[in-house]
Design an enzyme around this catalytic site. Structure first.
Site, mmCIF file in Angstrom:
data_model
loop_
_atom_site.group_PDB
_atom_site.id
_atom_site.type_symbol
_atom_site.label_atom_id
_atom_site.label_comp_id
_atom_site.label_asym_id
_atom_site.label_seq_id
_atom_site.Cartn_x
_atom_site.Cartn_y
_atom_site.Cartn_z
ATOM 1 N N HIS A 204 -4.585 -3.116 46.581
ATOM 2 C CA HIS A 204 -5.925 -2.567 46.320
ATOM 3 C C HIS A 204 -7.040 -3.611 46.355
ATOM 4 O O HIS A 204 -8.209 -3.267 46.274
ATOM 5 C CB HIS A 204 -5.963 -1.854 44.965
HETATM 6 C C1 UD1 Z 1 -11.128 -2.226 40.326
HETATM 7 C C2 UD1 Z 1 -11.412 -3.673 39.928
HETATM 8 C C3 UD1 Z 1 -10.167 -4.517 40.121
HETATM 9 C C4 UD1 Z 1 -8.998 -3.920 39.410
HETATM 10 C C5 UD1 Z 1 -8.810 -2.489 39.872
HETATM 11 C C6 UD1 Z 1 -7.667 -1.833 39.150
HETATM 12 C C7 UD1 Z 1 -13.711 -4.430 40.288
HETATM 13 C C8 UD1 Z 1 -14.580 -5.291 41.092
HETATM 14 N N1 UD1 Z 1 -12.464 -4.261 40.742
HETATM 15 O O1 UD1 Z 1 -10.917 -2.202 41.732
HETATM 16 O O2 UD1 Z 1 -10.404 -5.797 39.599
HETATM 17 O O3 UD1 Z 1 -7.845 -4.659 39.691
HETATM 18 O O4 UD1 Z 1 -10.013 -1.753 39.613
HETATM 19 O O5 UD1 Z 1 -7.217 -0.708 39.817
HETATM 20 O O6 UD1 Z 1 -14.113 -3.937 39.264
HETATM 21 N N2 UD1 Z 1 -12.146 5.343 43.767
HETATM 22 C C9 UD1 Z 1 -11.788 6.666 43.823
HETATM 23 N N3 UD1 Z 1 -11.233 7.198 42.698
HETATM 24 C C10 UD1 Z 1 -11.047 6.495 41.547
HETATM 25 C C11 UD1 Z 1 -11.403 5.136 41.536
HETATM 26 C C12 UD1 Z 1 -11.963 4.573 42.660
HETATM 27 O O7 UD1 Z 1 -11.942 7.331 44.822
HETATM 28 O O8 UD1 Z 1 -10.547 7.058 40.576
HETATM 29 C C13 UD1 Z 1 -12.804 4.744 44.941
HETATM 30 C C14 UD1 Z 1 -14.233 4.351 44.597
HETATM 31 O O9 UD1 Z 1 -15.121 5.392 44.786
HETATM 32 C C15 UD1 Z 1 -14.465 3.199 45.524
HETATM 33 C C16 UD1 Z 1 -13.093 2.551 45.663
HETATM 34 O O10 UD1 Z 1 -12.139 3.530 45.262
HETATM 35 O O11 UD1 Z 1 -14.879 3.620 46.767
HETATM 36 C C17 UD1 Z 1 -12.967 1.287 44.852
HETATM 37 O O12 UD1 Z 1 -13.072 1.571 43.464
HETATM 38 P P1 UD1 Z 1 -13.672 0.485 42.440
HETATM 39 O O13 UD1 Z 1 -13.580 1.019 41.059
HETATM 40 O O14 UD1 Z 1 -14.993 0.024 42.911
HETATM 41 O O15 UD1 Z 1 -12.720 -0.773 42.569
HETATM 42 P P2 UD1 Z 1 -11.136 -0.887 42.581
HETATM 43 O O16 UD1 Z 1 -10.714 -1.180 43.939
HETATM 44 O O17 UD1 Z 1 -10.479 0.261 41.891
#
Ligand code: UD1
Length: 354
Positions: A204
């Site tokens: 991820h």
């Molecule tokens: C985040 C943390 C990372 C951590 C990880 C745990 C930051 C910078 N990164 O990364 O350090 O290891 O969480 O999992 O804070 N999304 C969905 N559904 C969800 C969650 C996310 O669709 O329930 C999508 C978001 O809309 C976005 C992407 O996934 O487009 C990334 O999500 P984001 O929360 O920004 O970062 P993670 O990759 O989850």
């Protein structure tokens, strides 16, 4: 009773907050704020349900968006909640955007800040998490470090006051959840899996998922392994795989993200873990599973020196060669405390706040 506001937002934070929240109950009034960073059922509600946690007192509903917008919106909304709750301490976990937003809120309000999982460093500033960690540590009042290396890292940056090595709250959580997982999780039967006959993969990190070549190379590596590979896919990773129409070999099963109990069962019974997650690297260590880390560096360097974690980056040949030839050392020294990190955190906060 004094009030502590805990801020969570992403999967690993729910896991870490569970034991700390249990330990806080009899000493503090805990107000939990969920930023909404993770919002899908499998990424959030399922964790609260399976770990028997009460619902957060506030959910700010801030998920998605760019890193800057996400962090900024969290800061605005957190400040509003703080002005009504007026906490005696703000508690943040790990290194996500929710962590940084919580830290900045505390700094701006002049509220003492406690950081759980302080002092971790990858020394790679291209990782958003590294920036979040460094900034959070530098405005923290209490820095709860999981390892001696973390304490040393802080010392190098001139931070010695308020630093406590208390072990890893993730270990507390693992000890608590493992028995429940063994009893309740049906994942092995559901997926017709037998102990040692599959590998478990997760990816991820932005550096992997947002780079097409890296992501394809990881999928090629997984596809070349002489074993079935179970790959619960994070939403950001799924988006990329679909958008780029990346090829996935048939030995790799892409499945929905899993809750904490099913993941523990898959971790405990896999022949190898392939991951870029920090949490999974040490859960693998604690459960005695070998781990191939899909990054060039790690914050959890002790698992590598102990011989149970191997840094492979994303090169398909290197990953496959490690899978086929590398066996971990037998011994697994106790690296992450005694499973009572949460109690130690609360004891320290009690002695300094109450
Ligand atoms: C985040 C943390 C990372 C951590 C990880 C745990 C930051 C910078 N990164 O990364 O350090 O290891 O969480 O999992 O804070 N999304 C969905 N559904 C969800 C969650 C996310 O669709 O329930 C999508 C978001 O809309 C976005 C992407 O996934 O487009 C990334 O999500 P984001 O929360 O920004 O970062 P993670 O990759 O989850």
């Amino acid at each position: 009773m004094k009030t502590i506001v805990s801020i969570v937002g992403a999967r690993p934070q729910f896991i870490k907050a569970a034991p700390v929240s249990r330990a806080l109950t009899s000493h503090f009034n805990e107000v939990m704020i969920h930023t909404g960073q993770h919002y899908d059922y499998e990424m959030s509600d399922l964790f609260f349900k399976e770990m028997d946690m009460r619902q957060p007192d506030f959910n700010l509903g801030i998920g998605g968006g760019t890193h800057g917008a996400q962090t900024g919106m969290m800061l605005i909304e957190l400040e509003k909640v703080m002005s009504s709750v007026k906490p005696d301490c703000i508690l943040v976990y790990g290194d996500t955007n929710s962590t940084l937003a919580g830290a900045l809120t505390a700094a701006k309000a002049g509220t003492p800040l406690a950081h759980v999982e302080a002092g971790l460093r990858s020394y790679n500033r291209a990782m958003p998490e590294e920036v979040n960690r460094v900034l959070t540590d530098h405005v923290s009042t209490w820095l709860f470090c999981p390892t001696d290396v973390a304490v040393q890292n802080l010392k190098k940056e001139g931070i010695v006051k308020g630093v406590h090595q208390i072990g890893d709250v993730m270990y507390d959580a693992l000890l608590h959840n493992l028995e429940i997982a063994r009893e309740k999780s049906q994942i092995l039967a559901r997926m017709s899996l037998k102990k040692g006959e599959y590998a478990l993969a997760t990816v991820h990190r932005a550096g992997n998922t947002d780079n097409r070549n890296n992501m394809q190379s990881i999928l090629d590596a997984l596809g070349s392994l002489p074993t079935r590979v179970i790959f619960p896919v994070h939403p950001r990773t799924r988006k990329r795989i679909e958008e780029w129409e990346l090829a996935v070999n048939s030995n790799v099963s892409l499945i929905e993200p899993l809750g904490p109990l099913d993941i523990l069962q898959l971790l405990e019974n896999a022949n190898c873990i392939l991951t870029d997650s920090g949490g999974m690297q040490r859960e693998a260590y604690l459960l005695g599973a070998r781990c191939i880390t899909l990054r060039e560096e790690t914050e959890w360097v002790e698992t590598v020196s102990a011989g149970w974690n191997s840094l492979a980056g994303v090169d398909a040949k290197r990953i496959r060669a490690l899978y086929e030839t590398w066996k971990p050392a037998g011994e697994r020294p106790l690296l992450y405390g005694d499973g009572r990190a949460a109690e130690k955190i609360v004891q320290i906060l009690v002695s300094e706040i109450i």
